[in-house]
Design a protein around this motif. Structure first.
Motif, PDB file in Angstrom:
ATOM      1  N   VAL A  89       0.911  -1.156   0.074  1.00 12.20           N
ATOM      2  CA  VAL A  89       0.006   0.571  -0.122  1.00 12.20           C
ATOM      3  C   VAL A  89       0.792   1.318  -0.413  1.00 12.20           C
ATOM      4  O   VAL A  89       0.377   1.735  -0.489  1.00 12.20           O
ATOM      5  CB  VAL A  89      -0.850   0.014   1.240  1.00 12.20           C
ATOM      6  N   PHE A  90       1.739   1.429   1.411  1.00 18.47           N
ATOM      7  CA  PHE A  90       2.497   2.696   1.164  1.00 18.47           C
ATOM      8  C   PHE A  90       4.404   2.414   0.137  1.00 18.47           C
ATOM      9  O   PHE A  90       4.725   3.609   0.189  1.00 18.47           O
ATOM     10  CB  PHE A  90       2.738   2.734   2.244  1.00 18.47           C
ATOM     11  N   LYS A  91       4.261   1.527  -0.691  1.00 19.05           N
ATOM     12  CA  LYS A  91       5.788   1.155  -1.039  1.00 19.05           C
ATOM     13  C   LYS A  91       6.646   1.567  -0.120  1.00 19.05           C
ATOM     14  O   LYS A  91       8.161   2.712  -0.694  1.00 19.05           O
ATOM     15  CB  LYS A  91       5.401   1.821  -2.165  1.00 19.05           C
ATOM     16  N   LEU A  92       6.870   1.424   0.790  1.00 21.60           N
ATOM     17  CA  LEU A  92       7.877   1.165   1.613  1.00 21.60           C
ATOM     18  C   LEU A  92       9.187   0.567   1.977  1.00 21.60           C
ATOM     19  O   LEU A  92       8.898  -0.904   1.243  1.00 21.60           O
ATOM     20  CB  LEU A  92       7.745   1.401   3.688  1.00 21.60           C
ATOM     21  N   ARG A  93       9.871   0.882   1.764  1.00 24.46           N
ATOM     22  CA  ARG A  93      11.677   0.059   1.494  1.00 24.46           C
ATOM     23  C   ARG A  93      11.747  -0.476   1.904  1.00 24.46           C
ATOM     24  O   ARG A  93      11.582  -1.098   3.817  1.00 24.46           O
ATOM     25  CB  ARG A  93      12.657   0.361   0.993  1.00 24.46           C
ATOM     26  N   ASN A  94      12.406  -2.116   1.781  1.00 26.47           N
ATOM     27  CA  ASN A  94      12.466  -2.990   2.889  1.00 26.47           C
ATOM     28  C   ASN A  94      13.987  -3.558   2.949  1.00 26.47           C
ATOM     29  O   ASN A  94      14.264  -4.238   4.275  1.00 26.47           O
ATOM     30  CB  ASN A  94      11.698  -4.326   2.975  1.00 26.47           C
ATOM     31  N   CYS A  95      14.725  -2.819   2.370  1.00 28.17           N
ATOM     32  CA  CYS A  95      16.334  -3.760   2.244  1.00 28.17           C
ATOM     33  C   CYS A  95      16.781  -2.709   3.178  1.00 28.17           C
ATOM     34  O   CYS A  95      17.146  -2.086   3.969  1.00 28.17           O
ATOM     35  CB  CYS A  95      16.886  -2.709   0.348  1.00 28.17           C
ATOM     36  N   GLN A  96      18.051  -3.865   3.287  1.00 26.56           N
ATOM     37  CA  GLN A  96      18.383  -3.671   4.391  1.00 26.56           C
ATOM     38  C   GLN A  96      19.547  -2.021   3.931  1.00 26.56           C
ATOM     39  O   GLN A  96      19.836  -1.738   2.625  1.00 26.56           O
ATOM     40  CB  GLN A  96      20.053  -4.396   4.603  1.00 26.56           C
ATOM     41  N   ASP A  97      20.706  -1.131   5.324  1.00 22.45           N
ATOM     42  CA  ASP A  97      21.022   0.213   4.197  1.00 22.45           C
ATOM     43  C   ASP A  97      22.089  -0.568   3.512  1.00 22.45           C
ATOM     44  O   ASP A  97      22.470   0.465   2.860  1.00 22.45           O
ATOM     45  CB  ASP A  97      21.465   1.074   5.989  1.00 22.45           C
ATOM     46  N   SER A  98      22.720  -2.051   4.320  1.00 23.01           N
ATOM     47  CA  SER A  98      24.083  -1.674   3.402  1.00 23.01           C
ATOM     48  C   SER A  98      23.785  -1.598   1.399  1.00 23.01           C
ATOM     49  O   SER A  98      24.442  -1.660   0.846  1.00 23.01           O
ATOM     50  CB  SER A  98      24.742  -3.170   3.604  1.00 23.01           C
ATOM     51  N   LEU A  99      22.722  -2.285   1.417  1.00 21.04           N
ATOM     52  CA  LEU A  99      22.248  -2.769  -0.139  1.00 21.04           C
ATOM     53  C   LEU A  99      21.692  -1.644  -0.080  1.00 21.04           C
ATOM     54  O   LEU A  99      21.545  -1.089  -1.351  1.00 21.04           O
ATOM     55  CB  LEU A  99      21.029  -4.289  -0.535  1.00 21.04           C
ATOM     56  N   PHE A 100      20.675  -0.942   0.000  1.00 24.70           N
ATOM     57  CA  PHE A 100      20.195   0.728  -0.416  1.00 24.70           C
ATOM     58  C   PHE A 100      21.298   1.004  -0.303  1.00 24.70           C
ATOM     59  O   PHE A 100      21.129   2.417  -1.907  1.00 24.70           O
ATOM     60  CB  PHE A 100      19.883   1.036   0.887  1.00 24.70           C
ATOM     61  N   LYS A 101      22.246   1.548  -0.605  1.00 23.04           N
ATOM     62  CA  LYS A 101      23.232   2.527  -1.202  1.00 23.04           C
ATOM     63  C   LYS A 101      23.928   1.872  -2.268  1.00 23.04           C
ATOM     64  O   LYS A 101      24.856   3.152  -2.205  1.00 23.04           O
ATOM     65  CB  LYS A 101      24.377   3.043   0.559  1.00 23.04           C
ATOM     66  N   GLN A 102      24.079   0.517  -2.281  1.00 27.07           N
ATOM     67  CA  GLN A 102      25.285   0.447  -2.943  1.00 27.07           C
ATOM     68  C   GLN A 102      24.150   0.019  -4.472  1.00 27.07           C
ATOM     69  O   GLN A 102      24.506   0.030  -5.642  1.00 27.07           O
ATOM     70  CB  GLN A 102      25.297  -1.117  -3.359  1.00 27.07           C
ATOM     71  N   ARG A 103      23.077   0.378  -4.929  1.00 27.87           N
ATOM     72  CA  ARG A 103      22.143   0.134  -6.271  1.00 27.87           C
ATOM     73  C   ARG A 103      22.605   1.395  -6.694  1.00 27.87           C
ATOM     74  O   ARG A 103      22.840   2.017  -6.456  1.00 27.87           O
ATOM     75  CB  ARG A 103      20.574   0.144  -5.385  1.00 27.87           C
ATOM     76  N   SER A 104      22.582   0.660  -7.489  1.00 26.80           N
ATOM     77  CA  SER A 104      22.422   1.658  -9.170  1.00 26.80           C
ATOM     78  C   SER A 104      21.863   1.665 -10.104  1.00 26.80           C
ATOM     79  O   SER A 104      21.235   2.161 -10.643  1.00 26.80           O
ATOM     80  CB  SER A 104      23.649   1.433  -9.721  1.00 26.80           C
ATOM     81  N   ARG A 105      20.615   0.683 -10.222  1.00 27.00           N
ATOM     82  CA  ARG A 105      19.034   0.415 -10.451  1.00 27.00           C
ATOM     83  C   ARG A 105      18.460   0.281  -9.239  1.00 27.00           C
ATOM     84  O   ARG A 105      18.588  -0.540  -8.800  1.00 27.00           O
ATOM     85  CB  ARG A 105      19.191  -0.254 -12.299  1.00 27.00           C
ATOM     86  N   PRO A 106      16.870   0.303 -10.597  1.00 23.86           N
ATOM     87  CA  PRO A 106      16.419  -0.272  -9.277  1.00 23.86           C
ATOM     88  C   PRO A 106      15.623  -2.257  -8.839  1.00 23.86           C
ATOM     89  O   PRO A 106      16.237  -2.810  -9.520  1.00 23.86           O
ATOM     90  CB  PRO A 106      15.104   0.399  -9.923  1.00 23.86           C
ATOM     91  N   CYS A 107      14.884  -2.013  -7.668  1.00 27.73           N
ATOM     92  CA  CYS A 107      15.072  -3.705  -7.533  1.00 27.73           C
ATOM     93  C   CYS A 107      14.171  -4.424  -8.091  1.00 27.73           C
ATOM     94  O   CYS A 107      13.015  -3.627  -8.590  1.00 27.73           O
ATOM     95  CB  CYS A 107      15.814  -4.277  -5.874  1.00 27.73           C
ATOM     96  N   LEU A 108      14.174  -5.793  -7.738  1.00 33.08           N
ATOM     97  CA  LEU A 108      12.821  -6.463  -8.070  1.00 33.08           C
ATOM     98  C   LEU A 108      11.161  -5.528  -7.589  1.00 33.08           C
ATOM     99  O   LEU A 108      10.226  -5.631  -8.023  1.00 33.08           O
ATOM    100  CB  LEU A 108      12.736  -8.235  -7.454  1.00 33.08           C
ATOM    101  N   GLN A 109      11.917  -5.230  -6.131  1.00 34.86           N
ATOM    102  CA  GLN A 109      10.488  -4.650  -5.292  1.00 34.86           C
ATOM    103  C   GLN A 109       9.638  -3.921  -5.723  1.00 34.86           C
ATOM    104  O   GLN A 109       8.942  -3.467  -6.030  1.00 34.86           O
ATOM    105  CB  GLN A 109      11.328  -4.559  -3.533  1.00 34.86           C
ATOM    106  N   TYR A 110      10.523  -2.737  -6.733  1.00 35.25           N
ATOM    107  CA  TYR A 110      10.201  -1.671  -7.718  1.00 35.25           C
ATOM    108  C   TYR A 110       9.433  -2.636  -8.770  1.00 35.25           C
ATOM    109  O   TYR A 110       8.417  -1.491  -8.952  1.00 35.25           O
ATOM    110  CB  TYR A 110      11.244  -0.194  -7.994  1.00 35.25           C
ATOM    111  N   GLN A 111      10.195  -3.420  -9.191  1.00 33.97           N
ATOM    112  CA  GLN A 111       9.371  -3.580 -10.491  1.00 33.97           C
ATOM    113  C   GLN A 111       7.854  -4.390 -10.093  1.00 33.97           C
ATOM    114  O   GLN A 111       7.601  -4.313 -11.107  1.00 33.97           O
ATOM    115  CB  GLN A 111       9.984  -4.529 -11.126  1.00 33.97           C
ATOM    116  N   ILE A 112       7.989  -5.236  -9.801  1.00 29.85           N
ATOM    117  CA  ILE A 112       6.716  -5.430  -8.620  1.00 29.85           C
ATOM    118  C   ILE A 112       5.708  -4.717  -8.238  1.00 29.85           C
ATOM    119  O   ILE A 112       4.897  -4.857  -7.292  1.00 29.85           O
ATOM    120  CB  ILE A 112       6.790  -6.810  -8.000  1.00 29.85           C
TER     121      ILE A 112
END
Length: 182
Positions: A89-112
């Motif tokens: 409903v609110f589309k809050l992130r659930n990823c760990q901070d270490s993964l969050f800081k290293q992303r260069s493109r959206p993850c699967l959670q964004y795509q779904i």
């Protein structure tokens, strides 16, 4: 034959009764009721506020992290269900901070469509903070206020001819009404 006295406590609902029973069993350690006598602490939902884009996560144990705690919940399954609702409903992130800081493109959670991809800047801080506030209000039982605010946003977006945004907000409203059909 071994009972000395009996006390009754009236609770508001079944969930409150189960939580009270669990805490009394842990406290009193009765010899005949061992089902809820584990050494685990209650599960909570933690909205970690130590970053610009807070994450909603499962928490058990000491409450020593910076953030808002919601609970206690009667079971791990109920926390996971609530977190799933927050993601949908609110589309809050659930990823760990270490993964969050290293992303260069959206993850699967964004795509779904379960995250707004703040890790790669697809949502600004203000819009994300508003969704976090909606989630907090929802967890604190102010779901009717959340629905009212979302309806106002939907109307405002439609008036500005932002129909995609209005449709997205409409989907949020429909999801919330499925959860709380009042």
């Amino acid at each position: 034959a071994r009972i000395a006295h009996i006390e009754t406590t009236i609770t508001a609902n079944e969930t409150e009764a189960l939580l009270l029973e669990q805490s009394l069993i842990k406290q009193e350690r009765p010899p005949y009721n061992i089902l809820l006598r584990d050494d685990k602490s209650y599960p909570f939902i933690l909205i970690d506020q130590s970053t610009d884009f807070p994450r909603a996560s499962f928490h058990r144990g000491k409450r020593n992290k910076t953030g808002m705690y919601f609970g206690p919940y009667p079971s791990v399954a109920s926390v996971k269900e609530a977190l799933s609702i927050l993601e949908k409903v609110f589309k809050l992130r659930n990823c760990q901070d270490s993964l969050f800081k290293q992303r260069s493109r959206p993850c699967l959670q964004y795509q779904i469509n379960r995250c707004t991809a703040p890790c790669v800047g697809l949502v600004d801080k203000e819009a994300y903070a508003q969704q976090v506030q909606f989630a907090v209000d929802f967890l604190e039982g102010r779901d009717q206020q959340v629905l009212g605010k979302l309806e106002q946003e939907m109307v405002a977006a439609a008036e500005l001819l932002q129909f995609e945004k209005a449709a997205e907000i409409s989907d949020q409203i429909a999801s919330l009404r499925l959860i709380h059909p009042k």
